[in-house]
Write an enzyme that holds these catalytic residues in place. Sequence first.
Site, PDB file in Angstrom:
ATOM      1  CB  ILE A   1      -2.847 -28.893   8.412  1.00 13.77           C
ATOM      2  CG1 ILE A   1      -2.451 -29.380   6.527  1.00 13.77           C
ATOM      3  CG2 ILE A   1      -1.667 -29.300   8.579  1.00 13.77           C
ATOM      4  CD1 ILE A   1      -2.024 -27.857   6.277  1.00 13.77           C
ATOM      5  CB  SER A   2      -3.437 -34.947   6.353  1.00 13.96           C
ATOM      6  OG  SER A   2      -4.566 -35.008   6.645  1.00 13.96           O
TER       7      SER A   2
END
Length: 218
Positions: A64-65
């Site tokens: 997840i960024s």
Amino acid sequence: MSEPADTPETQMARLILALRSQGVTEAKVLGAIESTPRQIFTQELFKERAFEDSALPIACGQTISQPFIVGLMTQALKIDKRDRILEIGTGSGYQTTILSKLARLVYTVERYRTLKQEAEGRFKDLGLTNVITKFGDGGEGWPEQAPFDRIMVTAAAPGEPKALLSQLKPTGILVAPIGKGPVQTLRRYTGDGKGGYEIEDLIDVRFVPLLDGVAREL
Ligand code: SAH
């Protein structure tokens, strides 16, 4: 004696301040981030770190960024509320959710069935009604739904994403990490309306690669 843990509200306020100080200043974008509970997109093991400004592991060896990068990419896309957006790399669905709060429709493509299904569950729980998901190779875009006002690629493309650019409206904007190595350049393509693009390099980033084809494993 241990300090009492910060409340989620305090942690979120701190995160928003950190993003603002790094240049994510647009109120709409910060509002979308603030109203999105990042802890529901992370794995159980990392929930306590959901409000940190860092990338975190998700299933299928993906990530997840980092909130700052999500904020920066979202801001760089200059979204209008009437826009139809194509996102490549659904992953956890965190970035998708932020986009869905700012645009009319978000089409998102993921090459892992598991990630797509988990993300769909989150969109349902959040009551999002303007997200359309697809299992497939995002490198090919979504020709049936093209052209798009905006395209965001959340995995690193080895070179110019020609197929995706061909699915962008003439004055549309595409933002993608471009590069083959561990560090890529976040690049923005802005259509000039005549078939050409203005190209801007925004910042160095580290994304997982955009891979060819769909994943055979779940
Ligand atoms: N936006 C995501 C970040 C996901 S990481 C989030 O907020 O959680 C990048 C994602 O791109 C991974 O889930 C990976 O599986 C996916 N991906 C990589 N290559 C792809 C391709 N060709 N088509 C579709 N998705 C791809």
